[in-house]
Design an enzyme around this catalytic site. Structure first.
Site, short mmCIF file in Angstrom:
data_model
loop_
_atom_site.label_atom_id
_atom_site.label_comp_id
_atom_site.label_asym_id
_atom_site.label_seq_id
_atom_site.Cartn_x
_atom_site.Cartn_y
_atom_site.Cartn_z
N GLU A 300 1.13 -1.25 0.07
CA GLU A 300 0.48 -0.28 0.36
C GLU A 300 1.02 0.85 0.04
OE1 GLU A 300 -1.51 -0.26 4.00
OE2 GLU A 300 -3.29 -2.10 2.94
N ARG A 303 3.43 7.79 -0.90
CA ARG A 303 4.35 8.51 -0.54
C ARG A 303 5.41 7.91 -1.67
NH1 ARG A 303 6.31 11.96 3.68
NH2 ARG A 303 4.98 9.93 4.78
N TYR A 339 6.36 17.78 11.87
CA TYR A 339 7.03 17.13 12.13
C TYR A 339 8.42 17.06 11.98
CZ TYR A 339 4.02 14.13 8.49
OH TYR A 339 3.42 14.00 7.22
N CYS A 366 -0.60 33.35 10.40
CA CYS A 366 -0.18 33.63 11.69
C CYS A 366 0.28 33.10 12.62
CB CYS A 366 -1.61 34.71 12.04
SG CYS A 366 -1.77 36.07 11.02
N GLU A 367 0.91 32.26 12.59
CA GLU A 367 2.31 31.40 13.35
C GLU A 367 3.47 31.61 13.28
OE1 GLU A 367 0.37 28.70 15.34
OE2 GLU A 367 -1.37 29.13 14.42
N TYR A 396 0.76 14.54 0.76
CA TYR A 396 0.44 14.74 2.21
C TYR A 396 0.42 16.11 2.44
CZ TYR A 396 0.98 9.59 3.37
OH TYR A 396 1.08 8.35 2.90
C1 LIG Z 1 -1.98 1.42 7.00
C2 LIG Z 1 -2.00 2.39 5.82
N1 LIG Z 1 -0.83 1.77 4.57
C3 LIG Z 1 0.08 2.47 3.60
C4 LIG Z 1 0.35 3.63 4.43
C5 LIG Z 1 0.79 4.83 3.03
O1 LIG Z 1 2.12 4.89 3.73
P1 LIG Z 1 3.04 5.72 3.23
O2 LIG Z 1 2.47 6.96 2.09
O3 LIG Z 1 4.59 6.12 4.06
O4 LIG Z 1 3.71 4.89 2.23
C6 LIG Z 1 0.17 4.60 5.44
C7 LIG Z 1 -0.11 6.02 5.71
O5 LIG Z 1 0.35 6.18 6.87
C8 LIG Z 1 -1.14 3.23 6.13
O6 LIG Z 1 -1.12 4.65 7.23
#
Ligand SMILES: Cc1ncc(COP(=O)(O)O)c(C=O)c1O
Length: 438
Positions: A300, A303, A339, A366-367, A396
């Site tokens: 999955e 990024r 972060y 304004c921070e 993101y």
């Molecule tokens: C369950 C799960 N799968 C996949 C991802 C994707 O992560 P990345 O964008 O670092 O590949 C996330 C990101 O938080 C996640 O929580």
């Protein structure tokens, strides 16, 4: 054709070269300090769509999707929609979708992702999320707590396939806020305590549910390929325990996402082929050792697929107190404030012989903490009206954007073959006022 067009990391006279690995693959330096991406001049794009604007190189996204398919043949890939919830992107990728809310389910469905290829996550799934999952005939729901398994047993359509989210206790050496597979955080069932094994038993005991397999997600911005190999070892070990305890062989392991990308010059790129070799090799060996059939591998990534495809263009509004203040900020990119994410930037569209010195790029909000990047080498004569390009801003950013100070969110514009295509339009004042009923 100039040398800089053939080798994009080579600078034109007086222009700093493009940092390797940070810019989308079709990015080119042109005369006068401009950049093109997808054959479109970034200065023209900024003039036409305004700033800030997020530019996406379609070729980069397609290329990464192909590399991932080639590195993991036979694996099922679900794009982590949370990284960039945009229909045009889901369509270009052509993968399944990892989603974690009714909203993301709606997006995946309207982008044409078949229900079978939708995986529903979420540390908390509201009744609305579950209803949307059932209506979409989501292929798998990833159970995150014992209470949720009870809910699924009571509400899910007969035969609903369920993955159990495991906390394998693997430290992926990423930022604390991005680490999700160590003990003591909110996600999933602990492997070490036996809770994960219990959870599989809980699913198996429900006649209406089908235990499809195990899931884990080490965290985000993970560079350590060894962490993935260790996770595979532990997950296959759990498959063996499940067979021993419950007499059932589960046939899927979902390793989540997390592959890292470099954000600044000198940071190492994720070794995709090396990671694939280690993950697939370990999976085969561990299954042999436990005399288990090799399960289907699910991944999955978010990024890694989209971050490097994105460039954000900002206009310099003022140079003051040692800061370069731009017309965007934490509302379009909260990652530095959230972060401590670190970025770089370059001047686009103006040639200058001024020496470069480190600058801090401040946002408009304004921070005091609204700082987009520090220690950025920019010309000493940077001035209002200049255009700055921030690379690696595809993941993101749009997803985490807000309306702080009632600033409308920027548009997303895909570029390919010399033409821009608006994927998401700029948010207007009318949009901002619509929900406020007075
Ligand atoms: C369950 C799960 N799968 C996949 C991802 C994707 O992560 P990345 O964008 O670092 O590949 C996330 C990101 O938080 C996640 O929580």
């Amino acid at each position: 054709m100039t040398l800089a067009e053939v080798l994009p990391s080579v600078g034109l006279a007086g222009e700093p070269p493009l940092e390797p690995g940070l810019w989308p693959r079709t990015t080119r330096l042109t005369e006068g300090g401009d950049l093109t991406c997808g054959g479109v001049r970034l200065t023209r794009l900024a003039a036409r769509f305004g700033t800030p604007v997020q530019v996406f190189d379609e070729t980069e996204i397609r290329g990464r999707a192909e590399s991932l398919r080639a590195a993991f043949p036979g694996a099922e890939i679900a794009f982590a929609t949370k990284a960039l919830p945009v229909r045009g992107v889901l369509r270009v990728l052509g993968f399944g979708a990892d989603v974690c809310s009714a909203g993301e389910i709606a997006m995946a469905r309207s982008a044409g992702v078949p229900g079978e290829r939708i995986l529903v996550h979420g540390n908390v799934k509201t009744p609305e999320d579950l209803k949307a999952a059932f209506t979409a005939h989501a292929g798998r729901i990833v159970a995150d707590s014992a209470d949720e398994i009870d809910q699924l047993a009571a509400l899910a359509p007969a035969g609903q396939r369920v993955l159990v989210r495991v906390t394998p206790g693997v430290d992926a050496h990423t930022h604390r806020a991005l680490a999700t597979a160590v003990e003591g955080q909110k996600f999933g069932f602990s492997l070490a305590s036996g809770a994960a094994l219990e959870a599989v038993g809980q699913v198996l005991a429900q006649p209406g549910l089908r235990a499809a397999g195990l899931h884990c997600h080490l965290g985000s911005q993970v560079r350590d390929t060894g962490a993935y190999a260790e996770a595979v070892r532990r997950m296959v070990g759990l498959l063996a325990e499940v067979r021993e305890r419950h007499g059932v062989t589960l046939d899927q392991i979902d390793l989540g996402g997390g592959f890292a990308v470099p954000y600044r010059a000198g940071e190492q790129a994720f070794d995709l082929t090396g990671a694939a070799r280690r993950i697939l090799g370990t999976l085969r060996l561990e299954c042999e050792r436990h005399r288990l059939p090799v399960p289907r591998l699910v991944l999955e990534p978010g990024r890694w697929l989209v971050a490097t495809a994105g460039i954000t263009l900002y206009r310099v509004a003022a140079v003051k107190n040692g800061f370069v203040a731009v017309d965007g900020g934490m509302s379009d990119n909260p990652r530095p404030a959230l972060y401590g994410a670190r970025y770089t930037a370059r001047l686009v569209g103006r040639h200058t012989k001024a020496p470069r010195r480190p600058w801090i790029i401040a946002g408009r909000h304004c921070e005091a903490g609204d700082v987009l990047a520090e220690d950025v080498p920019l010309p000493a004569d940077i001035r209002p009206g200049d255009l700055l390009a921030v690379p690696v801003s595809g993941a993101y950013h749009h997803a985490l954007a807000s309306n702080y100070n009632l600033v409308g969110r920027p548009p997303l514009v895909a570029v390919a073959d010399g033409a821009p295509r608006v994927l998401v339009r700029r948010e207007t004042e009318e949009d901002l006022l619509r929900r406020d009923l007075g």
